[in-house]
Design a protein around this motif. Structure first.
Motif, PDB file in Angstrom:
ATOM      1  N   LEU A  28       0.819  -1.210   0.000  1.00 22.27           N
ATOM      2  CA  LEU A  28       0.000   0.000   0.000  1.00 22.27           C
ATOM      3  C   LEU A  28       0.857   1.265   0.000  1.00 22.27           C
ATOM      4  CD1 LEU A  28      -2.626   1.583   0.216  1.00 22.27           C
ATOM      5  CD2 LEU A  28      -2.568   1.201   2.709  1.00 22.27           C
ATOM      6  N   GLU A  29       1.891   1.291   0.828  1.00 23.56           N
ATOM      7  CA  GLU A  29       2.724   2.494   0.907  1.00 23.56           C
ATOM      8  C   GLU A  29       3.361   2.830  -0.433  1.00 23.56           C
ATOM      9  OE1 GLU A  29       4.812   3.246   4.999  1.00 23.56           O
ATOM     10  OE2 GLU A  29       4.874   1.091   4.606  1.00 23.56           O
ATOM     11  N   MET A  30       3.721   1.785  -1.189  1.00 27.85           N
ATOM     12  CA  MET A  30       4.303   2.030  -2.512  1.00 27.85           C
ATOM     13  C   MET A  30       3.264   2.624  -3.453  1.00 27.85           C
ATOM     14  SD  MET A  30       7.474   1.671  -3.099  1.00 27.85           S
ATOM     15  CE  MET A  30       7.364   1.612  -4.885  1.00 27.85           C
ATOM     16  N   ARG A  31       2.028   2.129  -3.379  1.00 26.65           N
ATOM     17  CA  ARG A  31       0.978   2.695  -4.231  1.00 26.65           C
ATOM     18  C   ARG A  31       0.709   4.156  -3.878  1.00 26.65           C
ATOM     19  NH1 ARG A  31      -3.948  -0.888  -3.354  1.00 26.65           N
ATOM     20  NH2 ARG A  31      -2.657  -1.978  -1.812  1.00 26.65           N
ATOM     21  N   VAL A  32       0.708   4.453  -2.573  1.00 28.84           N
ATOM     22  CA  VAL A  32       0.466   5.828  -2.133  1.00 28.84           C
ATOM     23  C   VAL A  32       1.593   6.737  -2.604  1.00 28.84           C
ATOM     24  CG1 VAL A  32       0.265   7.340  -0.123  1.00 28.84           C
ATOM     25  CG2 VAL A  32      -0.929   5.144  -0.147  1.00 28.84           C
ATOM     26  N   LEU A  33       2.847   6.277  -2.467  1.00 23.13           N
ATOM     27  CA  LEU A  33       3.971   7.084  -2.940  1.00 23.13           C
ATOM     28  C   LEU A  33       3.953   7.218  -4.459  1.00 23.13           C
ATOM     29  CD1 LEU A  33       7.070   6.137  -0.760  1.00 23.13           C
ATOM     30  CD2 LEU A  33       6.104   8.404  -1.121  1.00 23.13           C
ATOM     31  N   GLY A  34       3.543   6.132  -5.143  1.00 19.84           N
ATOM     32  CA  GLY A  34       3.395   6.214  -6.593  1.00 19.84           C
ATOM     33  C   GLY A  34       2.380   7.270  -6.983  1.00 19.84           C
ATOM     34  N   MET A  35       1.289   7.348  -6.218  1.00 22.46           N
ATOM     35  CA  MET A  35       0.263   8.367  -6.455  1.00 22.46           C
ATOM     36  C   MET A  35       0.841   9.770  -6.233  1.00 22.46           C
ATOM     37  SD  MET A  35      -2.947   8.966  -7.142  1.00 22.46           S
ATOM     38  CE  MET A  35      -3.889  10.491  -7.120  1.00 22.46           C
ATOM     39  N   ASP A  36       1.615   9.925  -5.153  1.00 24.98           N
ATOM     40  CA  ASP A  36       2.249  11.225  -4.891  1.00 24.98           C
ATOM     41  C   ASP A  36       3.157  11.623  -6.048  1.00 24.98           C
ATOM     42  OD1 ASP A  36       0.996  11.356  -2.460  1.00 24.98           O
ATOM     43  OD2 ASP A  36       2.715  10.657  -1.301  1.00 24.98           O
ATOM     44  N   SER A  83     -11.856   1.416  -5.315  1.00 23.12           N
ATOM     45  CA  SER A  83     -11.461   0.446  -4.293  1.00 23.12           C
ATOM     46  C   SER A  83     -11.893   0.898  -2.898  1.00 23.12           C
ATOM     47  CB  SER A  83      -9.948   0.243  -4.321  1.00 23.12           C
ATOM     48  OG  SER A  83      -9.288   1.415  -3.847  1.00 23.12           O
ATOM     49  N   GLU A  84     -11.674   0.001  -1.922  1.00 23.44           N
ATOM     50  CA  GLU A  84     -12.033   0.310  -0.538  1.00 23.44           C
ATOM     51  C   GLU A  84     -11.245   1.503   0.004  1.00 23.44           C
ATOM     52  OE1 GLU A  84     -11.505  -3.123   1.835  1.00 23.44           O
ATOM     53  OE2 GLU A  84     -13.099  -4.281   0.876  1.00 23.44           O
ATOM     54  N   LEU A  85     -10.067   1.735  -0.551  1.00 22.79           N
ATOM     55  CA  LEU A  85      -9.235   2.844  -0.097  1.00 22.79           C
ATOM     56  C   LEU A  85      -9.495   4.113  -0.901  1.00 22.79           C
ATOM     57  CD1 LEU A  85      -5.895   0.886   0.385  1.00 22.79           C
ATOM     58  CD2 LEU A  85      -7.459   1.681   2.170  1.00 22.79           C
ATOM     59  N   GLY A  86     -10.528   4.073  -1.756  1.00 22.01           N
ATOM     60  CA  GLY A  86     -10.888   5.233  -2.556  1.00 22.01           C
ATOM     61  C   GLY A  86     -12.087   5.951  -1.975  1.00 22.01           C
ATOM     62  N   GLY A  87     -12.981   6.341  -2.840  1.00 20.61           N
ATOM     63  CA  GLY A  87     -14.157   7.080  -2.395  1.00 20.61           C
ATOM     64  C   GLY A  87     -14.226   8.434  -3.075  1.00 20.61           C
ATOM     65  N   ASP A  88     -15.234   9.200  -2.677  1.00 23.61           N
ATOM     66  CA  ASP A  88     -15.486  10.488  -3.321  1.00 23.61           C
ATOM     67  C   ASP A  88     -15.545  11.587  -2.264  1.00 23.61           C
ATOM     68  OD1 ASP A  88     -15.929   9.042  -5.767  1.00 23.61           O
ATOM     69  OD2 ASP A  88     -17.900   8.518  -4.951  1.00 23.61           O
ATOM     70  N   LEU A  89     -14.629  12.520  -2.331  1.00 21.11           N
ATOM     71  CA  LEU A  89     -14.628  13.623  -1.380  1.00 21.11           C
ATOM     72  C   LEU A  89     -15.847  14.516  -1.540  1.00 21.11           C
ATOM     73  CD1 LEU A  89     -10.858  14.667  -1.452  1.00 21.11           C
ATOM     74  CD2 LEU A  89     -12.055  13.542   0.412  1.00 21.11           C
ATOM     75  N   ILE A  90     -16.424  14.485  -2.719  1.00 23.36           N
ATOM     76  CA  ILE A  90     -17.592  15.329  -2.968  1.00 23.36           C
ATOM     77  C   ILE A  90     -18.759  14.929  -2.085  1.00 23.36           C
ATOM     78  CG2 ILE A  90     -18.673  13.964  -4.807  1.00 23.36           C
ATOM     79  CD1 ILE A  90     -19.067  16.596  -6.338  1.00 23.36           C
ATOM     80  N   GLY A 126      -7.559   7.631   5.814  1.00 23.34           N
ATOM     81  CA  GLY A 126      -8.048   6.258   5.700  1.00 23.34           C
ATOM     82  C   GLY A 126      -8.383   5.856   4.280  1.00 23.34           C
ATOM     83  N   HIS A 127      -8.468   6.837   3.371  1.00 18.28           N
ATOM     84  CA  HIS A 127      -8.823   6.576   1.970  1.00 18.28           C
ATOM     85  C   HIS A 127      -7.877   7.380   1.066  1.00 18.28           C
ATOM     86  CE1 HIS A 127     -12.444   5.835   4.385  1.00 18.28           C
ATOM     87  NE2 HIS A 127     -12.778   4.944   3.468  1.00 18.28           N
ATOM     88  N   PRO A 128      -6.605   6.942   0.954  1.00 19.19           N
ATOM     89  CA  PRO A 128      -5.608   7.743   0.231  1.00 19.19           C
ATOM     90  C   PRO A 128      -5.890   7.937  -1.254  1.00 19.19           C
ATOM     91  CG  PRO A 128      -4.762   5.545   0.731  1.00 19.19           C
ATOM     92  CD  PRO A 128      -6.039   5.683   1.488  1.00 19.19           C
ATOM     93  N   PHE A 129      -6.801   7.111  -1.827  1.00 19.80           N
ATOM     94  CA  PHE A 129      -7.090   7.253  -3.254  1.00 19.80           C
ATOM     95  C   PHE A 129      -8.456   7.893  -3.508  1.00 19.80           C
ATOM     96  CE2 PHE A 129      -4.417   3.384  -2.767  1.00 19.80           C
ATOM     97  CZ  PHE A 129      -3.255   3.945  -3.254  1.00 19.80           C
ATOM     98  N   ALA A 130      -9.014   8.513  -2.477  1.00 17.66           N
ATOM     99  CA  ALA A 130     -10.292   9.203  -2.645  1.00 17.66           C
ATOM    100  C   ALA A 130     -10.149  10.321  -3.672  1.00 17.66           C
ATOM    101  CB  ALA A 130     -10.768   9.771  -1.308  1.00 17.66           C
ATOM    102  N   SER A 131     -11.092  10.365  -4.601  1.00 24.42           N
ATOM    103  CA  SER A 131     -11.139  11.426  -5.616  1.00 24.42           C
ATOM    104  C   SER A 131      -9.803  11.609  -6.330  1.00 24.42           C
ATOM    105  CB  SER A 131     -11.586  12.758  -4.991  1.00 24.42           C
ATOM    106  OG  SER A 131     -12.873  12.642  -4.443  1.00 24.42           O
TER     107      SER A 131
END
Length: 397
Positions: free
Chosen positions: A257-265, A297-304, A338-343
């Motif tokens: 997960l940490e690699m995916r989050v850093l990849g997103m950054d 995914s479960e770690l996503g979601g919509d900030l809106i 808790g949802h690093p890939f939200a929006s």
């Protein structure tokens, strides 16, 4: 003889750090019988054997002689005059001020001594690739020193000892442990923050980018993101021209997960600073489709959707006294933890919109392409509508 020098360096640095601390204490505490005074005066008594043979230490030797003179003057004045007399009081105040200023100069000279010992030791360890634990400790100390801000003498030491080229050699040396190579990468990033103008050319012309992406570890990607933020568009240009965009997009598929989050950054940083070619390369690699999947995914979601939710019980009572914008910012931050890939689709689109790398017409064209790709990648009309709305209106992050 060389082994003896290597073995004594940690002890020398430890003593110098203690002397530096003593000089710092002396700037705030002016008791003539203090341990700080005694430590520095003891160095003065040894100056004939320690300092006299090194021209770099002549200024320190002079400062220590001056310190001894001032301390002796204070002691003699106190013994000659009544301790509470006006003359004694004024003399002590003047001497105390002089000692404080002198202690500051002594601290600077000791720090320069520490820098010389540290850089020479770091250079040796980088070149012989021995004692990896000691090398990592030296690299950590080196980064901490660089973080204190620009210093010309320190920069000269780095250049004269060819530290940058040694760091790059370690970065690209598969025989070195991953931990050592990661720390070398972080040191390169620290050098760029220390003085970008001097070291940026070496980064752009060398193997740093390939080495960091090739390692594909958490700290190597941290170093890569730091370099993107420091060097901006020229660094992203090199990433794209070296063909590393597909590898960076690939980090979004990592199991960790940490690699995916850093990849997103990293993707967001490239989106902000990247020019047309870099953004096109990311879209061709299916970036939007991957972001849609991550948002689903479960770690996503919509900030809106946060605008329509009630405040959670975890929001502390003080939030009620803050304005709506601050409360909303805190709610989004908590949700993103808790949802690093939200929006994440809209966040990428916003980076392109507000970024530095694209012309206005390019921004508009890429926004339309993102919308088309979102509609094609969505599994339902509802999902497409939500993501499209976020992209069109932007998300406050």
């Amino acid at each position: 003889m060389e082994d003896t020098d290597k073995n004594r360096t940690p002890q020398v640095l430890e003593v110098l750090q203690a002397l530096k601390q003593a000089s710092q204490e002396l700037q705030h505490k002016h008791d003539n019988t203090s341990l700080a005074i005694k430590a520095l005066l003891e160095l003065h008594t040894e100056s004939d054997t320690i300092l006299s043979n090194d021209p770099n230490l002549s200024a320190l030797s002079h400062h220590l002689s001056r310190l001894k003179h001032l301390v002796d003057h204070v002691n003699s004045t106190t013994s000659r005059h009544r301790p509470h007399s006006l003359r004694s009081f004024l003399s002590r105040r003047l001497s105390t001020h002089s000692i404080s200023k002198l202690a500051n100069s002594i601290e600077s000279e000791i720090q320069a001594w520490i820098d010389r010992e540290s850089i020479h030791s770091l250079s040796r360890h980088l070149n012989d690739h021995l004692a990896p634990d000691e090398l990592i400790a030296l690299l950590t100390q080196f980064r901490q020193r660089l973080s204190q801000g620009f210093n010309r003498d320190l920069q000269d030491l780095v250049l004269n000892n060819k530290i940058f080229s040694s760091l790059e050699s370690v970065l690209f040396d598969a025989k070195c442990s991953l931990n050592v190579r990661e720390n070398a990468g972080l040191a390169v990033a620290a050098l760029i923050r220390f003085n970008k103008d001097v070291f940026v050319g070496q980064v752009l012309m060398g193997p740093t980018i390939r080495a960091l992406v090739g390692m594909g570890s958490l700290r190597s990607i941290e170093a890569l993101c730091s370099l993107i933020r420091s060097i901006k568009s020229p660094f992203v240009d090199e990433i794209e021209s070296n063909g590393e965009i597909p590898n960076i997009i690939g980090f979004l598929d990592c199991e960790e997960l940490e690699m995916r989050v850093l990849g997103m950054d990293c993707v967001l940083e490239i989106g902000y600073f990247g020019r047309k070619e870099a953004v096109e390369a990311m879209l061709k690699e299916g970036l939007v489709e991957k972001l849609v999947e991550l948002q689903r995914s479960e770690l996503g979601g919509d900030l809106i959707d946060l605008d329509h939710e009630k405040k959670t019980e975890e929001e502390d009572e003080n939030d009620c006294d803050e304005d709506g914008q601050v409360r909303e910012g805190k709610r989004q931050k908590r949700f993103l933890e808790g949802h690093p890939f939200a929006s994440c689709v809209a966040r990428f689109a916003v980076m392109l919109e507000v970024g530095e790398g694209l012309r206005q017409r390019e921004k508009r064209a890429f926004k339309q392409e993102i919308l088309v790709r979102v509609r094609e990648a969505s599994v339902s009309d509802a999902e497409a509508a939500t993501i499209v709305a976020e992209v069109l209106w932007g998300t406050s992050l």
